[in-house]
Scaffold this active site. Structure first.
Site, PDB file in Angstrom:
ATOM      1  CE  LYS A   1      43.521  36.404  49.672  1.00 42.02           C
ATOM      2  NZ  LYS A   1      44.371  37.342  48.906  1.00 42.02           N
ATOM      3  CG  ASN A   2      42.860  40.477  51.137  1.00 41.98           C
ATOM      4  OD1 ASN A   2      43.666  39.771  50.533  1.00 41.98           O
ATOM      5  ND2 ASN A   2      41.663  40.754  50.670  1.00 41.98           N
TER       6      ASN A   2
ATOM      7  CB  CYS B   1      43.326  36.746  40.428  1.00 41.92           C
ATOM      8  SG  CYS B   1      43.107  35.500  41.698  1.00 41.92           S
TER       9      CYS B   1
ATOM     10  NE  ARG C   1      44.585  42.478  40.932  1.00 41.62           N
ATOM     11  CZ  ARG C   1      44.420  41.507  41.822  1.00 41.62           C
ATOM     12  NH1 ARG C   1      43.930  41.779  43.002  1.00 41.62           N
ATOM     13  NH2 ARG C   1      44.741  40.277  41.535  1.00 41.62           N
TER      14      ARG C   1
ATOM     15  CG  ASP D   1      38.216  41.099  47.214  1.00 40.70           C
ATOM     16  OD1 ASP D   1      38.426  41.162  45.987  1.00 40.70           O
ATOM     17  OD2 ASP D   1      39.127  41.146  48.062  1.00 40.70           O
TER      18      ASP D   1
ATOM     19  NE  ARG E   1      45.999  33.434  44.918  1.00 40.05           N
ATOM     20  CZ  ARG E   1      45.309  34.549  44.675  1.00 40.05           C
ATOM     21  NH1 ARG E   1      44.222  34.519  43.940  1.00 40.05           N
ATOM     22  NH2 ARG E   1      45.713  35.697  45.173  1.00 40.05           N
TER      23      ARG E   1
END
Length: 418
Positions: free
Chosen positions: A22-23, A116, A121, A305, A398
């Site tokens: 995903k990232n 999230c 951030r 993560d 997600r």
């Protein structure tokens, strides 16, 4: 609202195939904005965040065609430079369209991102970097607006390594006039993946994967050969921890062991047996799990993560472990839910967790608070006695593709309840 229900206590056995990252996929899809033509991607995961960024690009005027892990983005008809709140609020990675839009069109207006609740951030390093490249930045009514006739290369220093900040400015600088140097840049594999793709499109980027990235700006980028999304190292790590926690034996395919050195080293320290192959990892768990301390740091250190998943493993270790979260504040929300399952965890100073291993966890209803917290609850549910029901699993959707199906293939008793 969907729930995940797990009847725990079964060891995981078998093979599992890792999806695209995903990232890595999100910035690559955003980079298609830079191309006045078609860009094709393979190994694209079927995730809510991927759907969200596709909707965002389509709203800007791009055409997206997807099927069975393939995605084609045609950016030739992009005519809109505003990323609206309703499309951006679901995902923080939406900020990644800011750099490409201002670089190609000289103007971008992007809503402040959502996502999230794991800390502020802030995007200040994105904005100061764009200002260094000559953009005029303003903020009004929850929107960031950037204007520049053409960006101009410059030297940019990040106070702390930022993944999305590095990606955003690397994309923006690709079309800037002259040379840009990003210092203290993030070094994650996803950064290297993006740089490789941009270079295929005609960019001139050197040093990705190191702390200093040099970008020689070009006038335009063009369509390239198909870009393959790299395997998801966090999904890989999640299955590795789950195998170790259940005392199972799992062969993980389509992964990159070189991207997982810190996780491999920590899992070996817990007593798990790990064998690596060219594109695969085998994890064999042991009855006794040794306690290990971790501190989350930027890549190539232990990833933030994976902190929640590792905490779930430490709840059943044979001693006490200290987990230090140094990247984000408010990223121990999952600890309260692990307590409901019988874990013994205490938090101090907001970023230190003392985890005292217990002999067993017990199933209970729990609630996911963010993407990686949901994964930690799945791991805890797999080892707990009885039934665990996890609500708010839209967080998990997600970033994990069909996670309950993959665990079912490993003999876990897990189902999704609609």
């Amino acid at each position: 609202m969907d729930k995940i229900q797990i009847n725990g206590g079964k060891k995981l056995y078998g093979e599992v195939t890792i999806s695209g990252a995903k990232n890595a996929a999100l910035p690559l899809i955003a980079s298609a904005i830079l191309v006045n033509g078609k860009t094709s991607f393979s190994n694209v995961p079927d995730l809510m965040d991927i759907k969200s960024i596709k909707l965002l690009l389509e709203d800007l005027g791009a055409t997206c065609k997807s099927s069975n892990g393939y995605l084609e983005v045609d950016g030739s008809n992009i005519h809109k430079i505003e990323a609206e709140y309703d499309l951006v609020r679901k995902m923080r990675a939406s900020i990644l369209v800011l750099g490409p839009l201002v670089a190609r069109f000289g103007h971008a207006k992007v809503s402040m991102p959502g996502g999230c609740a794991i800390g502020a951030r802030p995007v200040n390093m994105h904005l100061s970097g764009l200002e260094a490249l000559g953009a005029e930045i303003s903020m009004d009514h929850g929107y960031i607006e950037a204007k520049a006739n053409r960006l101009v290369g410059n030297e940019i220093y990040f106070d702390t390594p930022t993944v999305t900040g590095t990606e955003n400015l690397m994309m923006a600088a690709s079309l800037a006039k002259g040379t840009s140097i990003l210092r203290n840049a993030a070094r994650e594999p996803e950064i290297v993946s993006l740089a490789d793709a941009l270079n295929k499109m005609g960019a001139q980027i050197h040093g990705a994967g190191t702390a200093i990235i040099t970008i020689e700006g070009v006038k335009s980028l063009s369509s390239s050969s198909e870009i393959t999304i790299i395997p998801d190292r966090i999904e890989t790590g999640t299955f590795m921890v789950a195998a170790a926690a259940t005392g199972g034996d799992v062969f993980i395919k389509n992964c990159e062991p070189d991207h997982l050195s810190s996780i491999i080293n920590k899992l070996k320290a817990t007593g798990a047996e790990i064998r690596t192959y060219q594109n695969a990892i085998r994890v064999t768990g042991k009855e006794c799990i040794h306690s290990v301390d971790i501190k989350t740091v930027p890549y190539p250190g232990f990833p933030t993560d994976m902190q929640a998943q590792f905490m779930a493993l430490m709840t059943i270790a044979d001693g006490n472990s200290v987990i230090h979260e140094s990247i984000f504040e408010n990223r121990f929300i999952h600890a309260n839910e692990l307590l409901r399952l019988g874990a013994d965890i205490s938090i101090s100073n907001g970023n230190l967790a003392m985890v005292r291993g217990v002999k067993k966890l017990q199933g209970a209803p729990v609630m996911a608070s963010d993407l990686r917290a949901s994964a930690s609850l799945v791991i805890a549910g797999l080892v707990a006695e009885g039934t665990t029901a996890i609500s708010r699993v839209y967080h998990m959707d997600r970033g994990y593709e069909a996670i309950e199906k993959k665990f079912s293939q490993l003999d876990a008793d897990i189902i999704r309840i609609k």
